[in-house]
Design a protein around this motif. Sequence first.
Motif, PDB file in Angstrom:
ATOM      1  N   ARG A   1       0.657  -1.426   0.274  1.00  0.00           N
ATOM      2  CA  ARG A   1      -0.092  -0.072  -0.445  1.00  0.00           C
ATOM      3  C   ARG A   1       0.289   1.320  -0.428  1.00  0.00           C
ATOM      4  O   ARG A   1       0.828   2.155  -0.724  1.00  0.00           O
ATOM      5  N   LEU A   2       2.074   1.134   0.824  1.00  0.00           N
ATOM      6  CA  LEU A   2       2.389   2.524   1.357  1.00  0.00           C
ATOM      7  C   LEU A   2       3.424   2.764  -0.390  1.00  0.00           C
ATOM      8  O   LEU A   2       3.784   3.482  -0.634  1.00  0.00           O
ATOM      9  N   GLU A   3       3.507   1.427  -1.207  1.00  0.00           N
ATOM     10  CA  GLU A   3       4.261   1.546  -2.316  1.00  0.00           C
ATOM     11  C   GLU A   3       4.132   2.250  -3.307  1.00  0.00           C
ATOM     12  O   GLU A   3       4.092   2.996  -3.831  1.00  0.00           O
ATOM     13  N   THR A   4       2.500   1.831  -3.981  1.00  0.00           N
ATOM     14  CA  THR A   4       1.510   2.279  -4.094  1.00  0.00           C
ATOM     15  C   THR A   4       1.686   3.898  -4.420  1.00  0.00           C
ATOM     16  O   THR A   4       1.364   4.959  -5.318  1.00  0.00           O
ATOM     17  N   GLN A   5       1.512   4.487  -2.826  1.00  0.00           N
ATOM     18  CA  GLN A   5       1.238   5.506  -2.661  1.00  0.00           C
ATOM     19  C   GLN A   5       2.265   6.352  -3.036  1.00  0.00           C
ATOM     20  O   GLN A   5       2.241   7.431  -2.998  1.00  0.00           O
ATOM     21  N   LYS A   6       3.330   5.754  -2.617  1.00  0.00           N
ATOM     22  CA  LYS A   6       4.691   6.087  -3.170  1.00  0.00           C
ATOM     23  C   LYS A   6       4.497   6.661  -4.537  1.00  0.00           C
ATOM     24  O   LYS A   6       4.799   7.961  -4.504  1.00  0.00           O
ATOM     25  N   GLU A   7       4.265   6.227  -4.483  1.00  0.00           N
ATOM     26  CA  GLU A   7       4.393   5.324  -6.151  1.00  0.00           C
ATOM     27  C   GLU A   7       3.405   6.441  -7.612  1.00  0.00           C
ATOM     28  O   GLU A   7       3.797   7.583  -8.193  1.00  0.00           O
ATOM     29  N   ALA A   8       2.188   7.064  -6.830  1.00  0.00           N
ATOM     30  CA  ALA A   8       1.688   8.473  -7.140  1.00  0.00           C
ATOM     31  C   ALA A   8       1.901   8.856  -6.690  1.00  0.00           C
ATOM     32  O   ALA A   8       1.895  10.522  -7.108  1.00  0.00           O
ATOM     33  N   GLU A   9       2.296   9.308  -5.171  1.00  0.00           N
ATOM     34  CA  GLU A   9       3.092  11.076  -5.207  1.00  0.00           C
ATOM     35  C   GLU A   9       4.445  11.063  -5.821  1.00  0.00           C
ATOM     36  O   GLU A   9       4.072  11.560  -5.924  1.00  0.00           O
ATOM     37  N   ALA A  10       4.925  10.201  -6.256  1.00  0.00           N
ATOM     38  CA  ALA A  10       5.774  10.998  -6.644  1.00  0.00           C
ATOM     39  C   ALA A  10       5.256  10.519  -8.425  1.00  0.00           C
ATOM     40  O   ALA A  10       6.027  11.761  -8.611  1.00  0.00           O
ATOM     41  N   ASN A  11       4.917  10.195  -8.752  1.00  0.00           N
ATOM     42  CA  ASN A  11       3.580  10.808 -10.669  1.00  0.00           C
ATOM     43  C   ASN A  11       3.040  12.178  -9.895  1.00  0.00           C
ATOM     44  O   ASN A  11       3.162  12.844 -11.213  1.00  0.00           O
TER      45      ASN A  11
ATOM     46  N   LYS B   1      -7.575   2.252  -4.480  1.00  0.00           N
ATOM     47  CA  LYS B   1      -7.470   2.484  -2.751  1.00  0.00           C
ATOM     48  C   LYS B   1      -6.116   2.831  -1.739  1.00  0.00           C
ATOM     49  O   LYS B   1      -6.289   3.105  -0.548  1.00  0.00           O
ATOM     50  N   SER B   2      -5.223   3.042  -2.723  1.00  0.00           N
ATOM     51  CA  SER B   2      -3.994   3.674  -1.735  1.00  0.00           C
ATOM     52  C   SER B   2      -4.782   5.420  -2.226  1.00  0.00           C
ATOM     53  O   SER B   2      -3.498   6.178  -1.049  1.00  0.00           O
ATOM     54  N   TYR B   3      -5.389   6.392  -2.672  1.00  0.00           N
ATOM     55  CA  TYR B   3      -5.375   7.379  -2.303  1.00  0.00           C
ATOM     56  C   TYR B   3      -5.760   7.514  -1.262  1.00  0.00           C
ATOM     57  O   TYR B   3      -6.076   7.380  -0.165  1.00  0.00           O
ATOM     58  N   VAL B   4      -4.511   9.118  -1.374  1.00  0.00           N
ATOM     59  CA  VAL B   4      -5.242   9.476   0.448  1.00  0.00           C
ATOM     60  C   VAL B   4      -5.138  11.581  -0.718  1.00  0.00           C
ATOM     61  O   VAL B   4      -4.848  11.871  -0.990  1.00  0.00           O
ATOM     62  N   PRO B   5      -6.152  12.068   0.169  1.00  0.00           N
ATOM     63  CA  PRO B   5      -6.659  13.063  -0.223  1.00  0.00           C
ATOM     64  C   PRO B   5      -5.428  13.845   0.481  1.00  0.00           C
ATOM     65  O   PRO B   5      -4.574  14.070   1.314  1.00  0.00           O
ATOM     66  N   ALA B   6      -5.931  15.303  -0.797  1.00  0.00           N
ATOM     67  CA  ALA B   6      -4.184  15.999  -0.167  1.00  0.00           C
ATOM     68  C   ALA B   6      -4.249  16.643   1.388  1.00  0.00           C
ATOM     69  O   ALA B   6      -2.575  16.556   2.305  1.00  0.00           O
ATOM     70  N   GLU B   7      -4.904  16.853   1.838  1.00  0.00           N
ATOM     71  CA  GLU B   7      -5.598  17.457   2.969  1.00  0.00           C
ATOM     72  C   GLU B   7      -4.574  16.432   3.781  1.00  0.00           C
ATOM     73  O   GLU B   7      -3.402  17.196   5.507  1.00  0.00           O
ATOM     74  N   GLN B   8      -5.139  14.998   3.812  1.00  0.00           N
ATOM     75  CA  GLN B   8      -4.878  13.914   4.855  1.00  0.00           C
ATOM     76  C   GLN B   8      -3.011  13.800   4.414  1.00  0.00           C
ATOM     77  O   GLN B   8      -2.178  13.451   5.731  1.00  0.00           O
ATOM     78  N   ARG B   9      -2.670  14.212   3.348  1.00  0.00           N
ATOM     79  CA  ARG B   9      -1.574  13.197   3.008  1.00  0.00           C
ATOM     80  C   ARG B   9      -0.327  14.736   3.809  1.00  0.00           C
ATOM     81  O   ARG B   9       0.453  14.885   4.256  1.00  0.00           O
ATOM     82  N   ALA B  10      -1.236  16.089   4.063  1.00  0.00           N
ATOM     83  CA  ALA B  10      -0.214  16.891   4.606  1.00  0.00           C
ATOM     84  C   ALA B  10      -0.460  16.671   5.893  1.00  0.00           C
ATOM     85  O   ALA B  10       1.363  17.128   6.234  1.00  0.00           O
ATOM     86  N   LYS B  11      -0.926  16.584   6.557  1.00  0.00           N
ATOM     87  CA  LYS B  11      -0.831  15.929   7.736  1.00  0.00           C
ATOM     88  C   LYS B  11       0.312  15.091   8.426  1.00  0.00           C
ATOM     89  O   LYS B  11       0.350  14.696   8.860  1.00  0.00           O
ATOM     90  N   GLN B  12       0.257  13.657   7.764  1.00  0.00           N
ATOM     91  CA  GLN B  12       1.214  13.201   7.249  1.00  0.00           C
ATOM     92  C   GLN B  12       2.005  12.794   7.383  1.00  0.00           C
ATOM     93  O   GLN B  12       3.669  12.417   8.557  1.00  0.00           O
ATOM     94  N   LYS B  13       2.797  14.192   6.623  1.00  0.00           N
ATOM     95  CA  LYS B  13       4.325  14.927   6.335  1.00  0.00           C
ATOM     96  C   LYS B  13       4.354  14.986   7.461  1.00  0.00           C
ATOM     97  O   LYS B  13       5.724  15.373   7.792  1.00  0.00           O
ATOM     98  N   GLU B  14       3.496  15.885   7.875  1.00  0.00           N
ATOM     99  CA  GLU B  14       3.691  16.402   9.601  1.00  0.00           C
ATOM    100  C   GLU B  14       3.928  16.394  10.892  1.00  0.00           C
ATOM    101  O   GLU B  14       4.135  16.089  12.011  1.00  0.00           O
ATOM    102  N   ALA B  15       3.459  14.756  11.451  1.00  0.00           N
ATOM    103  CA  ALA B  15       3.072  13.512  12.058  1.00  0.00           C
ATOM    104  C   ALA B  15       4.601  13.425  11.996  1.00  0.00           C
ATOM    105  O   ALA B  15       5.776  13.395  11.531  1.00  0.00           O
TER     106      ALA B  15
END
Lengths: 295, 104
Positions: free
Chosen positions: A97-107, A274-288
């Motif tokens: 899941r994290l890998e897919t998320q990272k891939e999407a993030e990179a793209n 399924k591994s899509y995380v909305p922008a707000e949540q992504r920002a929160k994850q980065k600060e956590a």
Amino acid sequence: MLKLSRSANLRLVQLPAARLSGNGAKLLTQRGFFTVTRLWQSNGKKPLSRVPVGGTPIKDNGKVREGSIEFSTGKAIALFLAVGGALSYFFNREKRRLETQKEAEANRGYGKPSLGGPFHLEDMYGNEFTEKNLLGKFSIIYFGFSNCPDICPDELDKLGVWLNTLSSKYGITLQPLFITCDPARDSPAVLKEYLSDFHPSILGLTGTFDEVKNACKKYRVYFSTPPNVKPGQDYLVDHSIFFYLMDPEGQFVDALGRNYDEKTGVDKIVEHVKSYVPAEQRAKQKEAWYSFLFK
Amino acid sequence: MGLFSFDGGKKESQPPNTRSQRKLCWESRDAFFQCLDKADILDAMDPKNSKSIKSHCKVENEKFEENCAHSWIKYFKEKRVIDFKREETIKRIEQEAKQRERNQ
């Protein structure tokens, strides 16, 4: 401990000894020897005694103490397998899941999107269609033209299978878009007729030559339609063949080529959705505090 | 072909756009290419082969020309040659790989 310090000392001794010669070397060697001896003495053990590193001497004279809990081997194995299996399943899933998320993030890219962007087209019902129409839902975009001899129809049939499987099996609805690379011939009416052969939800988009060219450029789609085609001229359009998956923010997620078949394509899309995380949540994850997990 | 006779003149400007038209074109293409296979002809565009095509696959060729747009006919004929060459290349590479394995 013993082994380590001994070898360290020996190295200390040997290095300068090799460099010097004559009396000096002898003296140094002797001094080194004394150092080593002193170290043995301070430990109070023979240099070659077999005490395991960091180990403690056996106190019970070899007797094995009986435990208060009796454990059947069979149960132990079963428990081990169950816990181990569950853990490895869980970690594998999370890793994927994290890998897919990272891939999407990179793209998605940083700042400026690497693919996609503003465009202005018209759908086959005559309504305006811009990049804002991509917001709020996952879209899948295909570039083609209605006179495509064999690849586009095959790909559009495949898209139909994907869309049906996605909605019936996973409850996922995408917004499928077909952007023509041949605006001279593909009027809204032609697109409507052409796409009626495929999945009913596919929306055809067209525009002026420059509008289409701009959209293709934004999606890095190569195509070669002569800009001034005489009406009634019979020609083909060369174009790249990819499905572009866009997330609900209108950002590019992945490109699916012909190597994805009716099944693997669905799997890939499901993974991304399924591994899509909305922008707000992504920002929160980065600060956590656990942000290192997402790096 | 009574059904298509009335739009025979329109065909050039409007290549097949519906599923049934495409199917008809693909079927006549397959029939023509099968005939070419039998006659051992690869490149239907090569003028050297035109005589052989006329003698072996006249009917199939006419049907193919009738049911497909000109641009499609050209595309399919070119694709036939490209596909053949690609398969040959793949076969050659595989054989070379096998030989290398044997030599090692």
